[in-house]
Motif scaffolding. Structure first.
Motif, PDB file in Angstrom:
ATOM      1  N   PRO A  21       0.800  -1.235   0.000  1.00  0.00           N
ATOM      2  CA  PRO A  21       0.000   0.000   0.000  1.00  0.00           C
ATOM      3  C   PRO A  21       0.829   1.280   0.000  1.00  0.00           C
ATOM      4  O   PRO A  21       0.600   2.189   0.787  1.00  0.00           O
ATOM      5  CB  PRO A  21      -0.818  -0.152   1.282  1.00  0.00           C
ATOM      6  N   ASN A  22       1.790   1.387  -0.910  1.00  0.00           N
ATOM      7  CA  ASN A  22       2.636   2.586  -0.964  1.00  0.00           C
ATOM      8  C   ASN A  22       1.876   3.843  -1.333  1.00  0.00           C
ATOM      9  O   ASN A  22       2.293   4.938  -0.980  1.00  0.00           O
ATOM     10  CB  ASN A  22       3.777   2.398  -1.972  1.00  0.00           C
ATOM     11  N   SER A  23       0.779   3.722  -2.062  1.00  0.00           N
ATOM     12  CA  SER A  23       0.099   4.920  -2.557  1.00  0.00           C
ATOM     13  C   SER A  23      -0.905   5.508  -1.567  1.00  0.00           C
ATOM     14  O   SER A  23      -1.491   6.549  -1.843  1.00  0.00           O
ATOM     15  CB  SER A  23      -0.610   4.613  -3.869  1.00  0.00           C
ATOM     16  N   ALA A  24      -1.087   4.882  -0.413  1.00  0.00           N
ATOM     17  CA  ALA A  24      -2.052   5.398   0.560  1.00  0.00           C
ATOM     18  C   ALA A  24      -1.615   6.779   1.050  1.00  0.00           C
ATOM     19  O   ALA A  24      -0.431   7.038   1.234  1.00  0.00           O
ATOM     20  CB  ALA A  24      -2.172   4.435   1.746  1.00  0.00           C
ATOM     21  N   ARG A  25      -2.574   7.652   1.250  1.00  0.00           N
ATOM     22  CA  ARG A  25      -2.269   9.005   1.734  1.00  0.00           C
ATOM     23  C   ARG A  25      -1.877   8.940   3.205  1.00  0.00           C
ATOM     24  O   ARG A  25      -2.468   8.213   3.988  1.00  0.00           O
ATOM     25  CB  ARG A  25      -3.472   9.907   1.550  1.00  0.00           C
ATOM     26  N   ARG A  26      -0.865   9.753   3.524  1.00  0.00           N
ATOM     27  CA  ARG A  26      -0.358   9.788   4.894  1.00  0.00           C
ATOM     28  C   ARG A  26       0.027  11.215   5.238  1.00  0.00           C
ATOM     29  O   ARG A  26       0.359  12.000   4.363  1.00  0.00           O
ATOM     30  CB  ARG A  26       0.902   8.930   5.020  1.00  0.00           C
ATOM     31  N   ASN A  27       0.078  11.490   6.534  1.00  0.00           N
ATOM     32  CA  ASN A  27       0.598  12.793   6.923  1.00  0.00           C
ATOM     33  C   ASN A  27       2.131  12.711   6.886  1.00  0.00           C
ATOM     34  O   ASN A  27       2.695  11.617   6.841  1.00  0.00           O
ATOM     35  CB  ASN A  27       0.043  13.242   8.280  1.00  0.00           C
ATOM     36  N   PRO A  28       2.827  13.844   6.871  1.00  0.00           N
ATOM     37  CA  PRO A  28       4.288  13.834   6.732  1.00  0.00           C
ATOM     38  C   PRO A  28       5.005  12.999   7.800  1.00  0.00           C
ATOM     39  O   PRO A  28       5.991  12.324   7.508  1.00  0.00           O
ATOM     40  CB  PRO A  28       4.678  15.311   6.833  1.00  0.00           C
ATOM     41  N   ARG A  29       4.510  13.007   9.013  1.00  0.00           N
ATOM     42  CA  ARG A  29       5.145  12.229  10.099  1.00  0.00           C
ATOM     43  C   ARG A  29       5.032  10.730   9.822  1.00  0.00           C
ATOM     44  O   ARG A  29       5.990   9.986   9.978  1.00  0.00           O
ATOM     45  CB  ARG A  29       4.499  12.591  11.431  1.00  0.00           C
ATOM     46  N   GLN A  30       3.830  10.279   9.429  1.00  0.00           N
ATOM     47  CA  GLN A  30       3.644   8.857   9.089  1.00  0.00           C
ATOM     48  C   GLN A  30       4.509   8.461   7.898  1.00  0.00           C
ATOM     49  O   GLN A  30       5.112   7.402   7.892  1.00  0.00           O
ATOM     50  CB  GLN A  30       2.178   8.569   8.748  1.00  0.00           C
ATOM     51  N   ALA A  31       4.555   9.318   6.887  1.00  0.00           N
ATOM     52  CA  ALA A  31       5.354   9.025   5.694  1.00  0.00           C
ATOM     53  C   ALA A  31       6.823   8.860   6.056  1.00  0.00           C
ATOM     54  O   ALA A  31       7.484   7.919   5.590  1.00  0.00           O
ATOM     55  CB  ALA A  31       5.175  10.133   4.661  1.00  0.00           C
ATOM     56  N   GLN A  32       7.349   9.736   6.895  1.00  0.00           N
ATOM     57  CA  GLN A  32       8.754   9.628   7.298  1.00  0.00           C
ATOM     58  C   GLN A  32       9.007   8.352   8.096  1.00  0.00           C
ATOM     59  O   GLN A  32      10.008   7.670   7.889  1.00  0.00           O
ATOM     60  CB  GLN A  32       9.183  10.856   8.108  1.00  0.00           C
ATOM     61  N   ARG A  33       8.087   8.015   8.988  1.00  0.00           N
ATOM     62  CA  ARG A  33       8.236   6.786   9.779  1.00  0.00           C
ATOM     63  C   ARG A  33       8.265   5.566   8.864  1.00  0.00           C
ATOM     64  O   ARG A  33       9.107   4.677   9.011  1.00  0.00           O
ATOM     65  CB  ARG A  33       7.095   6.654  10.795  1.00  0.00           C
ATOM     66  N   LEU A  34       7.374   5.535   7.889  1.00  0.00           N
ATOM     67  CA  LEU A  34       7.332   4.398   6.966  1.00  0.00           C
ATOM     68  C   LEU A  34       8.585   4.341   6.093  1.00  0.00           C
ATOM     69  O   LEU A  34       9.107   3.259   5.823  1.00  0.00           O
ATOM     70  CB  LEU A  34       6.066   4.461   6.110  1.00  0.00           C
ATOM     71  N   LYS A  35       9.092   5.479   5.658  1.00  0.00           N
ATOM     72  CA  LYS A  35      10.346   5.492   4.898  1.00  0.00           C
ATOM     73  C   LYS A  35      11.490   4.954   5.753  1.00  0.00           C
ATOM     74  O   LYS A  35      12.328   4.183   5.286  1.00  0.00           O
ATOM     75  CB  LYS A  35      10.671   6.902   4.401  1.00  0.00           C
ATOM     76  N   ASN A  36      11.518   5.353   7.027  1.00  0.00           N
ATOM     77  CA  ASN A  36      12.546   4.849   7.943  1.00  0.00           C
ATOM     78  C   ASN A  36      12.438   3.342   8.136  1.00  0.00           C
ATOM     79  O   ASN A  36      13.437   2.680   8.419  1.00  0.00           O
ATOM     80  CB  ASN A  36      12.461   5.552   9.295  1.00  0.00           C
TER      81      ASN A  36
END
Length: 106
Positions: A21-36
């Motif tokens: 589910p890479n295309s799901a919308r996220r807030n910037p904090r969630q996106a950074q956590r998932l990238k990490n």
């Protein structure tokens, strides 16, 4: 809608898979956590757990009309293919089903 059609077909056929589910919308904090945690742009939408002639299979879903593969997707797909993966780009559900069926029955 197209991806849901493919999922319904796989479930009816008993083909094991999972979605990325890479295309799901996220807030910037969630996106950074998932990238990490390793989320990577360009990874295909669907991964089959069943192999084709010993090769793992990934499916990138695109719209039947107007869908295109991004540079990030091309890059990841090329790496996957070089590592022995079969990567399918399905242009809509019917195209994806046709290609997946062909790959699984080679």
């Amino acid at each position: 809608d197209e991806q849901r059609t493919v999922i319904t077909w796989w479930r009816a056929k008993g083909i094991p898979f999972f979605a990325v589910p890479n295309s799901a919308r996220r807030n910037p904090r969630q996106a950074q956590r998932l990238k990490n945690e390793g989320m990577t742009a360009g990874v295909p939408d669907l991964i089959l757990i069943r192999r084709s002639n010993g090769h793992p299979v990934a499916v990138e879903m695109k719209r039947a009309k107007g869908g295109g593969v991004s540079a990030a997707q091309r890059g990841i797909h090329n790496v996957m293919v070089s590592e022995g993966w079969v990567v399918i780009v399905g242009l809509g559900a019917q195209d994806a089903i046709k290609k997946i069926d062909w790959v699984l029955h080679q």
